[in-house]
Each structure stands twice: as structure tokens, then as C-alpha cells.
Design a protein around this motif. Structure first.
Motif, PDB file in Angstrom:
ATOM      1  N   GLU A 158       0.828  -1.206   0.000  1.00  0.00           N
ATOM      2  CA  GLU A 158       0.000   0.000   0.000  1.00  0.00           C
ATOM      3  C   GLU A 158       0.859   1.250   0.000  1.00  0.00           C
ATOM      4  N   ALA A 159       1.993   1.176   0.723  1.00  0.00           N
ATOM      5  CA  ALA A 159       2.873   2.351   0.768  1.00  0.00           C
ATOM      6  C   ALA A 159       3.691   2.481  -0.521  1.00  0.00           C
ATOM      7  N   ARG A 160       3.966   1.340  -1.155  1.00  0.00           N
ATOM      8  CA  ARG A 160       4.813   1.367  -2.351  1.00  0.00           C
ATOM      9  C   ARG A 160       4.027   1.664  -3.634  1.00  0.00           C
ATOM     10  N   GLN A 161       2.732   1.516  -3.585  1.00  0.00           N
ATOM     11  CA  GLN A 161       1.917   1.677  -4.782  1.00  0.00           C
ATOM     12  C   GLN A 161       1.991   3.104  -5.314  1.00  0.00           C
ATOM     13  N   LYS A 162       1.904   4.058  -4.439  1.00  0.00           N
ATOM     14  CA  LYS A 162       1.965   5.453  -4.866  1.00  0.00           C
ATOM     15  C   LYS A 162       3.339   5.779  -5.452  1.00  0.00           C
ATOM     16  N   GLU A 163       4.374   5.261  -4.810  1.00  0.00           N
ATOM     17  CA  GLU A 163       5.733   5.510  -5.333  1.00  0.00           C
ATOM     18  C   GLU A 163       5.894   4.899  -6.731  1.00  0.00           C
ATOM     19  N   GLN A 164       5.316   3.725  -6.927  1.00  0.00           N
ATOM     20  CA  GLN A 164       5.416   3.081  -8.241  1.00  0.00           C
ATOM     21  C   GLN A 164       4.679   3.871  -9.316  1.00  0.00           C
ATOM     22  N   ALA A 202      10.980  -8.249   1.326  1.00  0.00           N
ATOM     23  CA  ALA A 202      11.596  -6.936   1.093  1.00  0.00           C
ATOM     24  C   ALA A 202      11.520  -6.099   2.377  1.00  0.00           C
ATOM     25  N   GLU A 203      12.460  -5.181   2.479  1.00  0.00           N
ATOM     26  CA  GLU A 203      12.485  -4.339   3.674  1.00  0.00           C
ATOM     27  C   GLU A 203      11.348  -3.332   3.615  1.00  0.00           C
ATOM     28  N   ALA A 204      10.856  -2.953   4.737  1.00  0.00           N
ATOM     29  CA  ALA A 204       9.698  -2.045   4.827  1.00  0.00           C
ATOM     30  C   ALA A 204      10.154  -0.611   5.040  1.00  0.00           C
ATOM     31  N   LYS A 227       6.858   6.084   5.097  1.00  0.00           N
ATOM     32  CA  LYS A 227       6.556   7.354   4.425  1.00  0.00           C
ATOM     33  C   LYS A 227       5.082   7.687   4.596  1.00  0.00           C
ATOM     34  N   GLY A 228       4.809   8.892   4.777  1.00  0.00           N
ATOM     35  CA  GLY A 228       3.431   9.324   4.986  1.00  0.00           C
ATOM     36  C   GLY A 228       2.702   9.602   3.687  1.00  0.00           C
ATOM     37  N   GLN A 229       1.420   9.835   3.835  1.00  0.00           N
ATOM     38  CA  GLN A 229       0.578  10.087   2.674  1.00  0.00           C
ATOM     39  C   GLN A 229       0.984  11.378   1.989  1.00  0.00           C
ATOM     40  N   SER A 230       1.402  12.345   2.775  1.00  0.00           N
ATOM     41  CA  SER A 230       1.797  13.629   2.196  1.00  0.00           C
ATOM     42  C   SER A 230       3.035  13.485   1.335  1.00  0.00           C
ATOM     43  N   THR A 231       3.991  12.647   1.776  1.00  0.00           N
ATOM     44  CA  THR A 231       5.234  12.463   0.996  1.00  0.00           C
ATOM     45  C   THR A 231       4.918  11.840  -0.358  1.00  0.00           C
ATOM     46  N   GLY A 232       4.020  10.832  -0.360  1.00  0.00           N
ATOM     47  CA  GLY A 232       3.636  10.183  -1.632  1.00  0.00           C
ATOM     48  C   GLY A 232       2.968  11.157  -2.571  1.00  0.00           C
TER      49      GLY A 232
END
Length: 523
Positions: free
Chosen positions: A201-207, A499-501, A506-511
Motif C-alpha cells: 500500500e505504501a509502495r503503490q503510490k511511489e510506483q 523486502a524491507e519495509a 513514508k506518509g501520505q503527504s510524501t507520496g
């Protein structure tokens, strides 16, 4: 198996058997052969010490004793010794005589002979029993060996059974351990799945942001590749055009050289004959020189002259491979003569114009003819054209020059004026011929230019089709390559186990900030 052989050999080498063999040999030496009537035992001359049996009456010889031969003790019978072929006694005959003498001196009786015979039989029986005993011992040894082999086989089967049971236990233990490990891994995987879900869920926005950046980069790379391909295409077109231009220039040079040769051949200076022409003929000119002449003569009824390769079957033999066997024909239709091409391979030309097949063309005095493209010009000479022109044309010319003059008496013929008039007429004819030649050359050049333009258009059309096919092929390759890159990118974007977490914190604002920055870069 070697122990059995040793046992048998030892059994056969025992002392009683040796004694029996010696006794039998001595008994054999104390006997002699009694041959059937007519047979003799003769020593071989080629191989002394060996004997053969001969029957002189039937002229038969053999190496084995004849049928009916008996062995009797020495001293029995009264068979005399047979002399040898050369009259001397053989060693066997001498030994036989000595044995007879010893037997006579000993004075052995019939009872003694019977006793010896029985003794020999007993020894033979004992020897047979010894052989049976040896055979029995060999069989016993073989049975013992088979029993030993059977025992070893049973022992091997027992060990194999034990090994299989041991392996079965080990396999059962291994399966039990694997089941326990599987349960432990399932529990660990459940925990890892929960952890990966949070990380995903955290990596999806980065991708998503990375995809947008990759899309922009791919567009830039594709634009650069397209520009590079376009540049290569332009370079290839430029090289192709340069090659085509070089080829065109070379072809034009070859064509111009050919035209120049043709022009030189047709325009070579051919002077008028110095002497009157009595019969129609062809003068052969090459490089401005008269090479030979072919007369068109024959009896009064001859109306046709065949021109061909020759040397037989033709009236005018040209003797060249470019000339057909029946190339052309000259026909006489009084008072005119005609030339007809008979469908030759390389054709016939008159005054630079090719002749049509089987179409007669009138031969005029001075006509230039070329057969089969040979570097020779055949000039037709007609004897009727050599007559001098009469004076009326000259008078007409004078009247046309002075139309207002009064009629005067006919002047006498002036030779110089006639010569000048003839020269002027020849010059005018030469100028007209030159003009005709120039017009013909222009027509030929125009036809060649039209043909070259058609060939260039066809080449351009073919190049255009080839370029379209190349573009289609390149687009198909690009599509295939893009599909492969999409597959590789899809594989790369799949989440990895364990994978490492690092991105989970990272917060929602950073994404959102990263996504906005990527969108800005893309814009």
C-alpha cells in the motif's frame, strides 16, 4: 572354478594312473600289426620316421591302418617282414625281428600271453574307474561351488532387504520433518503476507510516480530513436541516390561512347569510285578503307542473291558469328534492286535505320548497309548511276538565274561549269545527308531519354515499395520490442517476498508530493 580344475588335474596325476600308462605302453611295444593280405607298411621318403600303408595290387595308399588290421603279441604268426621300397629293412622291421627273437629266447608260453592280456584288461578297467572317480570328484566340487554361490546370493538378498527397510524408515522420517517445516513456513508466510500487504500500500503510490517518470523517459528515448532512424534513412537515401547517379552517369557515358562509335562508323568518309562500275556490288569499308567487294553477278536468269554466314549455301559469305545462316537477300526487279532482311538475329540497318523483317527496301546507289552490327559498312554501287548528267538541267538553272534575259542561241557546253554544278549538287546532297543524320541522332537521343525516364520512374516506384515494406517491418519489430519491454517492466514491478519495509514509514503527504513532482517533470 580354478579350484575344480586343480582338483581334477591332481587326481589325474596320481601315481596309479602313471603306472598304468607305462604298463600299457610296454604292452603296446610287445605287440605288432597284422595287416590284411596285400597291404604293406612303408616308411615315407620325404619325411623319414613316418609310415604309410600301401596296396600295390590296387595302387592305393593311406596313412591310417587298413580295415581288418590286428595287433598280436610279438612271436605269434608267421608273417614275414616286408622289404622296403629300396631293398633295405626299416627300423620298424628291425625292431619287430628283435622282439620276435626276444620272445623266442624267453620261451613265453600261451598261458603267459593270456596272463598278460588279462593284466592289460585289468589295468584298463582300473584306469576307467580312476577317470570315473575323478569325474565324481569334479561333480562334487561343482555342487559345492553352486551351494556356496547360492548361500552368497541369499546373503546378498537379505542385505538388500535390510537396506530397503532402512531407506523406507529414513524416507518416512524425512517426510515427517518436511511436513513440520512446511507448517512452520506457512505460519511465517502468513506473517510475511500481512507485512507485504502493508508495504504494498505504501509502495503503490511511489510506483505510480515512477511509472509516470518512466513514461516521460520512454517518450524522449523514442523521439531520439526516431530522429536517429530518420537520419539513417536520409543517409541511406543520399547514398542510394549517389550510387544511382554514378550508375546513371556510367550508363550515359557507355551510351554516348556507343553512339560515338556508331556515328563514327556511319559517318566515315567514303569516296566515290575512281573507275566506272560495270556490275552491281557491295563495297566493304572499315575505318575509312576499302577492304573488299562482293559482286552481285550471275547468269541472265539470276534474280536473287543470298547473304549469310557461309561459307557454303550463300552468294555473299560474311563469315561472322553475328551473321545468321540466312541473314538477308538481294532481289532484282528490273531495273530496280531490293534488300530484304530474312529475320536475322542481330538485324540489318540501311542508312542508320533498321530494316523490318521480310520487308523489301529499294537499294539506291551509295546506300550504306550494316549487317548484324558488324564494324563494317557495305556500300551499294549501281552501274546505272555512273552516267554523266546531261546539259538540260544546267540550262534550266541558268534560265532560273536570269529570268528576264532574252532567248539566245544554245551555248556550247562548258566543262568547268558542269564540274562546278556537279560539285555544288554533291555538296548540297552532303548537307542534306548531314541534316538527316543530325535529325536521326536527335530522334535516337530523345527515345533514349524517354526510355531512361521510364526506367527511372520504375526504379523510383520499386524503391518506394521497398521503403514501405521496410517501414512496415520496422514498425512490427518496434511493436514486438515494446511488448517485450512491457512484460519485463511488469515483472520488475511485482512485489518481492521478504523486502524491507523502508517505504512503509513514508506518509501520505510524501507520496502525494512525489506524485506532484513527477507530474511536473512529465509536463
Amino acid at each position: 572354478m580354478s579350484s575344480v580344475v586343480d582338483f581334477v588335474s591332481k587326481s589325474l596325476q596320481q601315481k596309479p594312473l602313471v603306472q598304468k600308462s607305462v604298463a600299457r605302453k610296454e604292452a603296446w611295444q610287445q605287440t605288432r600289426e597284422e595287416l590284411p593280405p596285400g597291404w604293406r607298411r612303408v616308411e615315407s621318403r620325404s619325411n623319414p620316421g613316418t609310415f604309410y600303408y600301401a596296396h600295390p595290387a590296387t595302387n592305393r595308399t593311406q596313412t591310417t591302418p587298413p580295415q581288418g588290421t590286428r595287433r598280436i603279441p610279438v612271436g605269434e604268426g608267421t608273417a614275414p617282414a616286408s622289404p622296403s621300397a629300396d631293398g633295405e629293412k626299416t627300423a620298424e622291421e628291425v625292431a619287430r625281428e628283435e622282439a620276435l627273437k626276444r620272445a623266442a629266447a624267453a620261451g613265453e608260453s600261451e598261458a603267459e600271453k593270456e596272463r598278460k592280456r588279462k593284466k592289460i584288461e585289468e589295468e584298463e578297467e582300473e584306469e576307467a574307474e580312476a577317470q570315473e572317480e575323478a569325474l565324481r570328484r569334479a561333480k562334487a566340487a561343482k555342487k559345492a561351488k553352486e551351494a556356496e554361490e547360492k548361500r552368497k546370493a541369499e546373503e546378498a538378498a537379505r542385505l538388500e532387504q535390510e537396506r530397503k527397510e532402512r531407506e523406507a524408515k529414513e524416507e518416512e522420517e524425512r517426510l515427517r520433518r518436511e511436513e513440520e517445516e512446511r507448517k512452520q513456513r506457512a505460519a511465517q508466510e502468513a506473517l510475511a503476507a500481512e507485512k507485504r500487504k502493508k508495504e504494498a500500500e505504501a509502495r503503490q503510490k511511489e510506483q505510480e510516480a515512477q511509472k509516470r517518470k518512466a513514461l516521460v523517459f520512454e517518450q524522449q528515448r523514442k523521439a531520439m530513436e526516431d530522429a536517429k532512424v530518420q537520419k539513417q534513412k536520409e543517409e541511406e537515401d543520399r547514398r542510394r541516390r549517389a550510387l544511382e547517379e554514378v550508375w546513371r552517369l556510367e550508363e550515359e557515358q557507355k551510351e554516348e561512347a556507343k553512339i560515338a562509335r556508331e556515328e563514327q562508323l556511319w559517318s566515315q568518309e567514303i569516296p566515290e569510285p575512281e573507275f566506272p562500275i560495270d556490275d552491281p556490288c557491295f563495297e566493304v569499308w572499315k575505318a575509312g578503307k576499302l577492304v573488299r567487294s562482293h559482286l552481285l553477278v550471275g547468269d541472265d536468269n539470276k534474280k536473287k542473291w543470298l547473304i549469310g554466314r557461309g561459307p557454303e549455301g550463300v552468294d555473299v559469305a560474311l563469315g561472322n558469328d553475328r551473321i545468321s545462316r540466312k541473314h538477308a537477300e538481294v532481289t532484282l526487279e528490273t531495273p530496280l534492286m531490293f534488300l530484304t532482311d530474312l529475320g536475322s538475329t542481330y538485324g540489318t540497318a540501311m542508312n542508320r535505320e533498321p530494316l523490318e523483317k521480310s520487308k523489301p527496301v529499294e537499294l539506291v546507289n551509295g546506300a550504306k548497309i550494316r549487317f548484324g552490327g558488324l564494324p563494317e559498312i557495305y556500300v551499294f554501287r549501281d552501274p546505272t548511276a555512273e552516267e554523266e548528267p546531261s546539259s538540260p538541267p544546267v540550262e534550266a538553272e541558268a534560265e532560273s538565274v536570269l529570268p528576264g534575259a532574252e532567248m539566245s542561241p544554245e551555248p556550247e557546253e562548258d566543262p568547268e561549269a558542269a564540274a562546278a554544278a556537279a560539285a555544288a549538287a554533291a555538296e548540297a546532297a552532303a548537307l542534306a545527308a548531314a541534316a538527316d543524320d543530325e535529325a536521326r541522332v536527335k530522334r535516337i537521343q530523345q527515345k533514349r531519354q524517354e526510355r531512361k525516364a521510364a526506367e527511372a520512374a520504375a526504379a523510383a516506384e520499386a524503391a518506394k515499395k521497398k521503403e514501405e515494406e521496410r517501414k512496415k517491418k520496422k514498425e512490427a519489430q518496434a511493436k514486438k520490442k515494446g511488448a517485450g519491454k512491457k512484460k519485463a517492466k511488469a515483472k520488475a514491478t511485482k512485489p518481492e517476498a521478504g523486502a524491507e519495509a523502508a517505504g512503509a514509514s513514508k506518509g501520505q503527504s510524501t507520496g502525494e508530493a512525489t506524485s506532484d513532482a513527477a507530474m511536473t517533470d512529465a509536463a
